[in-house]
Write an enzyme that holds these catalytic residues in place. Structure first.
Site, PDB file in Angstrom:
ATOM      1  N   LYS A 169       0.890  -1.178   0.000  1.00  0.00           N
ATOM      2  CA  LYS A 169       0.000   0.000   0.000  1.00  0.00           C
ATOM      3  C   LYS A 169       0.916   1.213   0.000  1.00  0.00           C
ATOM      4  CE  LYS A 169      -1.805   3.023   2.041  1.00  0.00           C
ATOM      5  NZ  LYS A 169      -1.615   4.418   1.579  1.00  0.00           N
ATOM      6  N   GLU A 244       8.902   1.761  11.169  1.00  0.00           N
ATOM      7  CA  GLU A 244       9.967   2.766  11.013  1.00  0.00           C
ATOM      8  C   GLU A 244       9.279   4.121  11.080  1.00  0.00           C
ATOM      9  OE1 GLU A 244      13.012   2.176  11.001  1.00  0.00           O
ATOM     10  OE2 GLU A 244      13.304   0.145  10.270  1.00  0.00           O
ATOM     11  N   CYS A 278      13.169  11.483   7.996  1.00  0.00           N
ATOM     12  CA  CYS A 278      12.959  10.953   9.345  1.00  0.00           C
ATOM     13  C   CYS A 278      14.208  11.103  10.208  1.00  0.00           C
ATOM     14  CB  CYS A 278      12.550   9.495   9.257  1.00  0.00           C
ATOM     15  SG  CYS A 278      13.692   8.508   8.261  1.00  0.00           S
ATOM     16  N   GLU A 378       8.334  16.491  15.763  1.00  0.00           N
ATOM     17  CA  GLU A 378       8.895  16.329  14.427  1.00  0.00           C
ATOM     18  C   GLU A 378       8.147  17.293  13.501  1.00  0.00           C
ATOM     19  OE1 GLU A 378       7.910  12.894  11.892  1.00  0.00           O
ATOM     20  OE2 GLU A 378      10.059  12.603  11.649  1.00  0.00           O
TER      21      GLU A 378
END
Ligand code: NAD
Length: 471
Positions: A169, A244, A278, A378
């Site tokens: 996906k 992750e 990230c 973040e």
């Protein structure tokens, strides 16, 4: 205009049951460049059924068969390098500093999986027992937009190497890259159903995959928020997960660092992928004794960074991927100012010379303390914080005072000391005076940055269960 009308199930491009059209944008112009027809839950179910039917045969294939399949995948994906390069620039505004890597990485990561598979021991001995590594079953692979093609290829290569079959996906925002990769993988001529690719929304196709009793493993890369939702869904069926997730990585500059070597590394770590990485080193920890010196050098370096047209070779920071992401970055810059951080470079609004696209000003704050939202959340944009520390112990404490633990960078003149500091940082990967990557080593996060590891033998094992045989 691009029109992507099909998904890939059981070895064929098919019209999905889903009928929703999703607009694709060029973030450098903020204009619509195409539409993708999205898969829905029914398509997700069909893809899972196809992967399930293909599993018994694929799980019994030999190492040689899998290596040959991965080699065909490698060649087919490598052949589409130029198309991928164009797609990552057009679809998410990857600047020249990033796009070349993004176009070559999808093939490279397959080559890395081949090397890991060649060395992989499927059967080992533990005392009097034989331990057989057994593939888990159907793997659901869910990718983010910020490296869609790379994550599709990396996760799929590891899953197939392990003997799993897959339902992928991809991010709904990355349909151009996905289409190119799907065509390449189709050309690699794998047995039908071994991999299936259904672009759709997270809350429909993504949920279908993560809740499904016939999916044995989820490998997800994306935000910590979505990772938590997947972990909750996975609990129902004890679905194995590799997650992750996000980061708020520290760049710890020690008091003996050579400023000329440290500044370019700190800036590159903070602004990689236009700040949409990230692993971005967004908290820059500097010694109080040299604060003014580092502030000045960082400010000078960031003021010189070109933010704008991703097709201009001098551009380091391209546009944010979406209007929503642009607004988010603006919001955090305002929040930083409201929290009392001192702006050294950048600020709200667009950089000079840019117009319609979702361009932002590379921004540097100082006088930041580690409890401010700009130091904790973040942001996923080029907004960096300078945080001063008194001594080494405090520097390590600040570096570790975060929910995240994905990556860290330690910069210092005495590399032995820098390595001792690195050992005390709670992160899945700590770089010392370098930004180089080692694909043979495990990659993943501590704490809210994730669960499990990808890459190398760790990446293949993540799709397997050890079975102990005695007697
Ligand atoms: P996201 O979490 O919004 O989406 C990632 C994927 O999950 C997309 O395909 C999305 O459609 C899907 N999704 C959304 N809701 C879902 C649900 N309920 N169930 C299943 N799937 C669902 O993340 P994003 O904005 O695409 O990517 C940016 C994030 O990814 C950042 O937080 C970044 O740090 C993280 N990231 C982590 C790594 C890493 O290796 N640790 C690498 C790249 C990006």
């Amino acid at each position: 205009m691009h029109h992507i009308e099909q998904v890939y199930i059981n070895g064929e491009f098919v019209t999905p049951h889903g009928t929703e059209r999703f607009d694709l944008y060029n973030p450098a112009t903020a204009r619509v460049i195409g539409q993708v027809r999205l898969a829905d839950a029914v398509d997700g179910e069909r893809a899972i059924a196809a992967a399930r039917a293909a599993f018994p045969a694929w799980s019994k294939t030999t190492k040689q068969t899998r290596i040959a399949a991965l080699q065909r995948m490698y060649a087919a994906v490598a052949a589409r390098h130029d198309d991928l390069l164009e797609a990552v620039v057009e679809e998410y505004g990857a600047p020249a500093s990033r796009s070349a890597w993004m176009a070559s990485y999808p093939a490279e990561v397959i080559a890395q999986a081949i090397a890991a598979l060649e060395a992989f021991e499927f059967t080992t001995v533990a005392g009097t027992a034989k331990v057989e590594m057994t593939p888990l079953g159907v793997a659901g692979l869910i990718t983010p937009w910020n490296s869609d093609a790379g994550f599709i290829c990396g996760k799929l290569a590891a899953a197939l190497a392990a003997g799993c079959t897959a339902v992928i996906k991809p991010s709904e925002m990355s349909a151009l890259q996905t289409q190119i990769v799907t065509e390449a993988l189709h050309a690699a001529d794998l047995p039908p159903g071994v991999f299936n690719i259904v672009t759709g929304r997270g809350d429909t196709v993504g949920e279908t995959i993560s809740r499904h009793p016939h999916v044995a493993k989820i490998s997800f890369t994306g935000s910590t928020r979505t990772g938590k939702a997947i972990l909750r869904n996975a609990a129902e069926n004890f679905t194995r997960v590799t997650l992750e997730l996000g980061g708020k990585s520290p760049t710890l500059i020690l008091d003996d660092a050579d400023i000329k070597q440290a500044i370019p590394l700190a800036v590159q770590a903070g602004l990689m992928n236009s700040g949409q990485a990230c692993v971005a080193g967004t908290r820059i920890l500097v010694p109080q004794s040299r604060k003014a010196e580092f502030e000045q050098a960082l400010a000078q370096a960031i003021a010189a960074v070109k933010s704008g047209d991703p097709r201009d070779a001098k551009t380091v920071v391209g546009p944010m991927v979406s209007e929503r992401q642009w607004q988010r970055v603006q919001g955090y810059i305002q929040k930083g100012l409201a929290e009392g951080a001192r702006l050294l470079v950048g600020g709200v609004g667009r950089p000079e010379g840019t117009r319609d696209g979702w361009f932002v000003r590379p921004t540097l704050f100082t006088d930041v303390h580690n409890q401010m939202a700009i130091a904790r959340d973040e942001i996923f944009g080029p907004v960096l914080c300078v945080i001063a520390y008194r001594d080494e112990a405090e520097a390590i404490a600040i570096a570790n005072d975060t929910d995240y633990g994905l990556s860290a960078l330690v910069l210092g003149g005495d590399s032995g000391r820098a390595r001792r500091v690195a050992q005390q940082i709670h992160a899945g990967r700590v770089l010392v005076n370098t930004l180089t990557h080692e694909p043979k080593a495990p990659f993943g996060g501590f704490k809210h940055s994730g669960v499990g590891r990808e890459m190398g033998a760790w990446g293949i094992s993540a799709f397997m269960e050890p079975k102990t045989i005695l007697g």
